[in-house]
Design a protein around this motif. Structure first.
Motif, PDB file in Angstrom:
ATOM      1  N   ASP A 164      -7.158  -6.823   3.876  1.00  0.00           N
ATOM      2  CA  ASP A 164      -8.091  -7.932   3.696  1.00  0.00           C
ATOM      3  C   ASP A 164      -8.283  -8.546   5.075  1.00  0.00           C
ATOM      4  N   GLY A 165      -8.802  -9.718   5.169  1.00  0.00           N
ATOM      5  CA  GLY A 165      -9.084 -10.308   6.469  1.00  0.00           C
ATOM      6  C   GLY A 165      -7.871 -10.790   7.229  1.00  0.00           C
ATOM      7  N   LYS A 213       3.597   0.756   7.175  1.00  0.00           N
ATOM      8  CA  LYS A 213       3.382  -0.313   8.153  1.00  0.00           C
ATOM      9  C   LYS A 213       2.782  -1.513   7.451  1.00  0.00           C
ATOM     10  N   LYS A 214       3.177  -2.683   7.919  1.00  0.00           N
ATOM     11  CA  LYS A 214       2.654  -3.941   7.367  1.00  0.00           C
ATOM     12  C   LYS A 214       2.374  -4.875   8.534  1.00  0.00           C
ATOM     13  N   LEU A 215       1.175  -5.455   8.532  1.00  0.00           N
ATOM     14  CA  LEU A 215       0.806  -6.384   9.590  1.00  0.00           C
ATOM     15  C   LEU A 215       0.082  -7.571   8.966  1.00  0.00           C
ATOM     16  N   ILE A 216       0.524  -8.777   9.316  1.00  0.00           N
ATOM     17  CA  ILE A 216      -0.101  -9.994   8.816  1.00  0.00           C
ATOM     18  C   ILE A 216      -0.564 -10.810  10.007  1.00  0.00           C
ATOM     19  N   ALA A 242     -10.137  -2.549   0.111  1.00  0.00           N
ATOM     20  CA  ALA A 242     -10.391  -3.837   0.748  1.00  0.00           C
ATOM     21  C   ALA A 242     -11.426  -4.601  -0.065  1.00  0.00           C
ATOM     22  N   PRO A 243     -11.413  -5.943   0.038  1.00  0.00           N
ATOM     23  CA  PRO A 243     -12.483  -6.713  -0.612  1.00  0.00           C
ATOM     24  C   PRO A 243     -13.837  -6.257  -0.060  1.00  0.00           C
ATOM     25  N   THR A 269      -4.222  -6.807  -1.643  1.00  0.00           N
ATOM     26  CA  THR A 269      -3.120  -7.048  -0.707  1.00  0.00           C
ATOM     27  C   THR A 269      -2.005  -7.885  -1.320  1.00  0.00           C
ATOM     28  N   GLY A 270      -2.313  -8.708  -2.302  1.00  0.00           N
ATOM     29  CA  GLY A 270      -1.288  -9.541  -2.928  1.00  0.00           C
ATOM     30  C   GLY A 270      -0.670  -8.911  -4.166  1.00  0.00           C
TER      31      GLY A 270
END
Length: 151
Positions: free
Chosen positions: A13-14, A35-38, A108-109, A137-138
């Motif tokens: 998402d954004g 992988k996870k990136l916030i 993705a949205p 994503t949630g």
């Protein structure tokens, strides 16, 4: 939608990017987080904007009247989300060129998906097996797997 074995699944998402690898098969996916990136540097728009949108005097219209013009307010939060989508597309490009995946599914949205498409490199487009326009994503991994199977 079938998710081929060893396919990369990008759930974006954004503000958040999750890369999964399908360790299962096309009928029974088993997504494992790679992988996870916030993006923690994107506060709400009202926390980023410092002033109201401006206005200006326009040009003279017929009959000696002045036309005023309002300036649209810049949505800083949306600009940051669009930047994050472009950054995600760049990461997908690097991984595609490095041969990290043969098949890619992007979730993705719709707005984010549109922004990603603007930045897809040909190497990413060639490996794109599918897209799903939903914000997942949630959601939990089993919920993501189910959404993919039902798409």
């Amino acid at each position: 939608m079938q998710v081929p074995h060893d396919a990369m699944v990008a759930v974006v998402d954004g503000r958040k990017m999750l890369f999964f690898r399908n360790e299962g098969d096309a009928v029974h996916p088993n997504l494992q987080v790679e992988k996870k990136l916030i993006d923690k540097h994107n506060p709400a728009h009202h926390d980023q904007a410092t002033d109201l949108a401006g206005g200006s005097m326009g040009t003279r219209t017929s009959g000696a009247q002045w036309a005023s013009a309002n300036m649209d307010e810049v949505d800083f939060h949306q600009q940051e989300e669009d930047r994050f989508a472009a950054e995600t597309a760049e990461l997908l490009k690097k991984r595609a060129l490095a041969g990290d995946f043969e098949s890619l599914i992007v979730v993705a949205p719709p707005r984010t998906l549109g922004e990603l498409r603007k930045h897809y490199h040909v190497s990413v487009s060639e490996k794109l097996a599918g897209e799903l326009g939903k914000d997942l994503t949630g959601h939990s991994v089993p919920q993501i797997e189910e959404a993919l199977l039902n798409a």
